[in-house]
Scaffold this motif. Structure first.
Motif, PDB file in Angstrom:
ATOM      1  N   THR A  97      14.287  74.596  70.824  1.00  0.00           N
ATOM      2  CA  THR A  97      15.379  75.166  71.629  1.00  0.00           C
ATOM      3  C   THR A  97      15.089  75.008  73.113  1.00  0.00           C
ATOM      4  O   THR A  97      15.945  74.537  73.871  1.00  0.00           O
ATOM      5  CB  THR A  97      15.537  76.658  71.289  1.00  0.00           C
ATOM      6  N   LEU A 145      15.439  71.418  74.147  1.00  0.00           N
ATOM      7  CA  LEU A 145      16.827  70.957  74.278  1.00  0.00           C
ATOM      8  C   LEU A 145      17.448  71.481  75.560  1.00  0.00           C
ATOM      9  O   LEU A 145      18.157  70.745  76.250  1.00  0.00           O
ATOM     10  CB  LEU A 145      17.645  71.430  73.069  1.00  0.00           C
ATOM     11  N   ILE A 146      17.177  72.732  75.880  1.00  0.00           N
ATOM     12  CA  ILE A 146      17.768  73.294  77.101  1.00  0.00           C
ATOM     13  C   ILE A 146      17.248  72.542  78.320  1.00  0.00           C
ATOM     14  O   ILE A 146      18.023  72.126  79.184  1.00  0.00           O
ATOM     15  CB  ILE A 146      17.438  74.798  77.207  1.00  0.00           C
ATOM     16  N   ALA A 196      18.717  69.160  78.465  1.00  0.00           N
ATOM     17  CA  ALA A 196      20.136  69.219  78.821  1.00  0.00           C
ATOM     18  C   ALA A 196      20.305  69.434  80.322  1.00  0.00           C
ATOM     19  O   ALA A 196      21.209  68.861  80.936  1.00  0.00           O
ATOM     20  CB  ALA A 196      20.816  70.337  78.047  1.00  0.00           C
ATOM     21  N   LEU A 197      19.418  70.261  80.895  1.00  0.00           N
ATOM     22  CA  LEU A 197      19.531  70.512  82.336  1.00  0.00           C
ATOM     23  C   LEU A 197      19.270  69.233  83.120  1.00  0.00           C
ATOM     24  O   LEU A 197      20.006  68.897  84.052  1.00  0.00           O
ATOM     25  CB  LEU A 197      18.557  71.620  82.743  1.00  0.00           C
ATOM     26  N   GLU A 225      19.578  66.218  82.012  1.00  0.00           N
ATOM     27  CA  GLU A 225      20.678  65.320  81.703  1.00  0.00           C
ATOM     28  C   GLU A 225      21.882  65.631  82.584  1.00  0.00           C
ATOM     29  O   GLU A 225      22.523  64.734  83.122  1.00  0.00           O
ATOM     30  CB  GLU A 225      21.032  65.502  80.237  1.00  0.00           C
ATOM     31  N   GLY A 226      22.149  66.931  82.730  1.00  0.00           N
ATOM     32  CA  GLY A 226      23.285  67.345  83.565  1.00  0.00           C
ATOM     33  C   GLY A 226      23.141  66.848  84.989  1.00  0.00           C
ATOM     34  O   GLY A 226      24.076  66.283  85.565  1.00  0.00           O
ATOM     35  N   PHE A 249      23.604  63.090  85.081  1.00  0.00           N
ATOM     36  CA  PHE A 249      25.012  62.678  85.010  1.00  0.00           C
ATOM     37  C   PHE A 249      25.735  62.962  86.319  1.00  0.00           C
ATOM     38  O   PHE A 249      26.520  62.136  86.790  1.00  0.00           O
ATOM     39  CB  PHE A 249      25.717  63.404  83.866  1.00  0.00           C
ATOM     40  N   SER A 297      27.771  71.607  85.739  1.00  0.00           N
ATOM     41  CA  SER A 297      26.934  70.735  84.921  1.00  0.00           C
ATOM     42  C   SER A 297      27.359  70.785  83.458  1.00  0.00           C
ATOM     43  O   SER A 297      27.293  69.782  82.749  1.00  0.00           O
ATOM     44  CB  SER A 297      25.456  71.118  85.063  1.00  0.00           C
ATOM     45  N   LEU A 298      27.840  71.949  83.028  1.00  0.00           N
ATOM     46  CA  LEU A 298      28.382  72.038  81.661  1.00  0.00           C
ATOM     47  C   LEU A 298      29.537  71.058  81.483  1.00  0.00           C
ATOM     48  O   LEU A 298      29.605  70.321  80.502  1.00  0.00           O
ATOM     49  CB  LEU A 298      28.932  73.447  81.404  1.00  0.00           C
ATOM     50  N   ILE A 349      30.337  68.376  83.341  1.00  0.00           N
ATOM     51  CA  ILE A 349      29.958  66.967  83.467  1.00  0.00           C
ATOM     52  C   ILE A 349      29.192  66.511  82.223  1.00  0.00           C
ATOM     53  O   ILE A 349      29.399  65.407  81.730  1.00  0.00           O
ATOM     54  CB  ILE A 349      29.085  66.775  84.731  1.00  0.00           C
ATOM     55  N   ARG A 350      28.313  67.369  81.712  1.00  0.00           N
ATOM     56  CA  ARG A 350      27.475  66.955  80.592  1.00  0.00           C
ATOM     57  C   ARG A 350      28.312  66.595  79.372  1.00  0.00           C
ATOM     58  O   ARG A 350      28.157  65.522  78.793  1.00  0.00           O
ATOM     59  CB  ARG A 350      26.504  68.071  80.224  1.00  0.00           C
ATOM     60  N   ALA A 409      30.483  63.472  80.133  1.00  0.00           N
ATOM     61  CA  ALA A 409      29.745  62.224  80.271  1.00  0.00           C
ATOM     62  C   ALA A 409      29.142  61.794  78.943  1.00  0.00           C
ATOM     63  O   ALA A 409      29.161  60.612  78.600  1.00  0.00           O
ATOM     64  CB  ALA A 409      28.646  62.381  81.317  1.00  0.00           C
ATOM     65  N   TYR A 469      26.408  72.408  70.578  1.00  0.00           N
ATOM     66  CA  TYR A 469      25.298  73.365  70.577  1.00  0.00           C
ATOM     67  C   TYR A 469      24.821  73.651  71.995  1.00  0.00           C
ATOM     68  O   TYR A 469      24.645  74.814  72.376  1.00  0.00           O
ATOM     69  CB  TYR A 469      24.164  72.785  69.734  1.00  0.00           C
ATOM     70  N   ILE A 470      24.658  72.569  72.778  1.00  0.00           N
ATOM     71  CA  ILE A 470      24.148  72.740  74.142  1.00  0.00           C
ATOM     72  C   ILE A 470      25.138  73.549  74.974  1.00  0.00           C
ATOM     73  O   ILE A 470      24.763  74.450  75.720  1.00  0.00           O
ATOM     74  CB  ILE A 470      23.890  71.360  74.795  1.00  0.00           C
ATOM     75  N   MET A 489      24.910  77.092  73.790  1.00  0.00           N
ATOM     76  CA  MET A 489      23.593  77.633  74.146  1.00  0.00           C
ATOM     77  C   MET A 489      23.545  77.987  75.632  1.00  0.00           C
ATOM     78  O   MET A 489      23.133  79.088  76.005  1.00  0.00           O
ATOM     79  CB  MET A 489      22.572  76.533  73.838  1.00  0.00           C
ATOM     80  N   LEU A 490      23.966  77.032  76.477  1.00  0.00           N
ATOM     81  CA  LEU A 490      23.888  77.277  77.919  1.00  0.00           C
ATOM     82  C   LEU A 490      24.870  78.362  78.339  1.00  0.00           C
ATOM     83  O   LEU A 490      24.555  79.191  79.187  1.00  0.00           O
ATOM     84  CB  LEU A 490      24.125  75.984  78.692  1.00  0.00           C
TER      85      LEU A 490
END
Lengths: 63, 166, 370
Positions: free
Chosen positions: A43, A46-47, A50-51, A53-54, A57, C295-296, C298-299, C302, C350-351, C354-355
């Protein structure tokens, strides 16, 4: 896309890739060390991924 | 970035927001609330059931211990009762024996007494009979003897001497 | 790198097996590429195919005003599908069928006004459909407010209805028994996963309940719509920035309006740091609250867009290669990527959930001494 933009995008991808790779590698190490905590580690991994990745992007779109 | 802003469609945003909120509210009322409540109920039910089972187990254990104890008590009591009964039996038997002995003794005594009194009565009877007979004999003798005075006297003396001896 | 160069010097006998395989593949590809050059000697044709594929991908990624299942003949403007209603606000509400546009080929005339489709957007124009450009080659025509029921809106409707149906039935099945029946058996573990592994650890046992509806809805919405986007009908919804913006803004609004004093204190007056740092940190933290939902947005956008572009490009390669080694290769690659996209569809949902839960958690976090 002009050449500098493409180069910039490439740099972003390299940076983000390295970052996510490091996270993945560290997570593997952590799981190997503590297999019973694998769920929590995944978990967190992934977080963190993801951060990054954000941000990656966001930079890609800004470029 | 420019491309993104250019691509942004207000209509789609509007519909997405509208529909999503509508779905959210509808689902909250008709799906999520019942589902989560049901799941929670079930979970608390399972927890309660587990607790109840644990309780029942404990109670079972208690009951087993209780019954074990009762059994033990009963066994002890039985032992005691048997012992008591045996004692009582022995006592009764002993008492009966004593009583019988006493009765027997008493009866023997009575019998002896009766025999004694019968004997006495018989002796007395015999004495009376003897006396009567003696008198009759004496009468006859006297009647025969009265003719002879000297003889009479001698007889009387003899007789008196006899009686004294008796 | 060193080893790679070395293999050329080594004799054939010493080369490892995989190097041989690679060599063969490279050679074959080279020959094929050469042969292809000969077959289509006019590289112009190939170029046009490339641009056609590029255009097709671009078109696929865009929203459209009609529901086109597939196109029979681009030249003759023959499409299989059905038109959708167009709703625009331009001095009053105007509703008409998108069939008037003839797939962007003609100008629609409504109440004396003329509208045309320009790159998927409705612009006001004249009877000839003239598009005016400025120096940067942007259209300067007036764009009326467009509330049309587009292809994506139809799909959002469908997914909403599907969700209402599925979860409504699932909720109903609990009325008769404590265990779910039918589809609920599949969905219940996911619902429980979101509750036990996303909501409770991130928000806390005390406050998680009021966020559950949003988290569940947003998870299933994104997941289902991503999965449907992978079907051959393939209507992408989450690759529209407007859709992800709507979702992200909801997360932002919920975070902001349920935040407690402690949350705002940490933003504007960070405790346990010097006063100077407090002043420096406040704008950064405030900016952070906007960056998080950004960021949510865009993620999700994208990831889905990139996935579809790559997938369709690989599918397009099949038509460019047009030979017995390239096409199966691209097919295999596309297959593997499709599987990856299935994972991405769930992972992004999920991401996002989760976020969102993480942000909600920070909004209701109780004050505790550091």
């Amino acid at each position: 896309m002009e050449i500098p933009t493409i180069v910039g995008a490439g740099l972003i991808v390299i940076g983000a890739g390295l970052g996510i790779g490091k996270i993945g590698g560290s997570a593997m190490d952590a799981i190997a060390r503590q297999p019973e905590a694998s769920g929590k580690i995944q978990t967190a991994m992934l977080i963190a991924a993801a951060l990054i990745e954000g941000i990656g992007f966001a930079a890609l779109f800004a470029s | 970035m420019e491309k993104l802003i250019e691509q942004f469609s207000f209509g789609l945003f509007f519909w997405q927001l509208l529909l999503f909120i509508a779905v959210l509210l509808l689902l909250r009322k008709f799906a999520w609330k019942p589902i989560l409540d049901a799941v929670e109920d079930r979970e608390s039910g399972i927890k309660d059931a587990l607790a109840a089972a644990e309780n029942a187990k404990k109670e079972m254990q208690n009951a087993t211990a209780d019954s074990e104890r009762l059994l033990q008590e009963a066994r002890v009591e039985r032992e005691a009762m048997i012992k008591e009964a045996r004692e009582m039996k022995e006592k009764i038997v002993a008492d009966a024996k004593d009583l019988a002995q006493a009765e027997a003794d008493k009866m023997i005594k009575q019998a002896q007494l009766a025999i004694e009194s019968e004997k006495k009565a018989a002796v007395a009877d015999i004495k009376n009979e003897v006396a009567t007979l003696s008198l009759e004999i004496a009468e006859k003798v006297i009647k025969g003897q009265f003719s002879d005075k000297a003889k009479q006297m001698k007889l009387v003396e003899e007789m008196i001497g006899d009686i004294k001896l008796n | 790198m060193h080893g790679f160069f070395e293999t050329d010097i080594l004799s054939d006998m010493q080369k490892p097996f995989y190097v041989k395989v690679l060599l063969v593949v490279t050679l074959l590809l080279g020959i094929n590429a050469f042969a292809q050059e000969k077959d289509h000697s006019s590289s112009e044709e190939k170029g046009s195919l490339k641009t056609e594929i590029k255009e097709f991908i671009g078109h696929h990624l865009l929203d459209s005003h009609d529901f086109t299942l597939f196109t029979i003949d681009e030249e003759k403007n023959e499409h299989v599908g059905f038109p959708l209603p167009v709703i625009i606000w331009d001095d009053g509400l105007k509703v008409f069928s998108s069939s008037k546009f003839h797939h962007g080929e003609s100008v629609a005339e409504v109440d004396g006004n003329y509208y045309a489709l320009y790159h998927g957007k409705i612009v006001k124009t004249d009877a000839e459909g003239t598009i005016n450009y400025d120096e940067d080659h942007h259209a300067t025509n007036v764009k009326p407010l467009d509330f049309s029921i587009t292809k994506n809106v139809v799909f959002i409707f469908l997914v909403s209805a599907l969700m209402l149906f599925l979860f409504g039935r699932m909720a109903k099945s609990y009325k008769t028994s404590a265990l779910p029946k039918g589809i609920g058996r599949l969905l219940e573990p996911i619902v429980l996963y979101i509750r036990d592994d996303i909501a409770i650890p991130n928000i806390g046992k005390k406050h998680y309940k009021k966020y559950m509806s949003y988290l569940l809805t947003v998870f299933f919405f994104i997941w289902i719509i991503n999965l449907l986007g992978l079907t051959p009908l393939g209507v992408n919804v989450t690759n529209n920035i407007a859709v992800t913006f709507a979702l992200a803004i909801l997360t932002y609004l919920i975070t902001t309006f349920t935040a407690n004093k402690n949350y705002w204190k940490h933003i504007f007056w960070m405790p346990d740091v010097p006063v100077f740092m407090k002043i420096v940190l406040a704008p950064i933290e405030l900016l952070g609250t906007f960056i998080k939902p950004f960021s949510l947005m865009i993620r999700l956008y994208a990831n889905i867009t990139a996935g579809h572009v790559v997938l369709m490009s690989i599918l397009g390669m099949m038509f460019i290669f047009k030979n017995w080694i390239g096409s199966p290769l691209s097919f295999g690659l596309a297959f593997a990527l499709s599987l990856l996209e299935l994972l991405v569809a769930a992972l992004q949902a999920y991401i996002f959930t989760m976020l969102s839960a993480l942000y909600f958690g920070s909004a209701v976090e109780e004050h505790h001494d550091h």
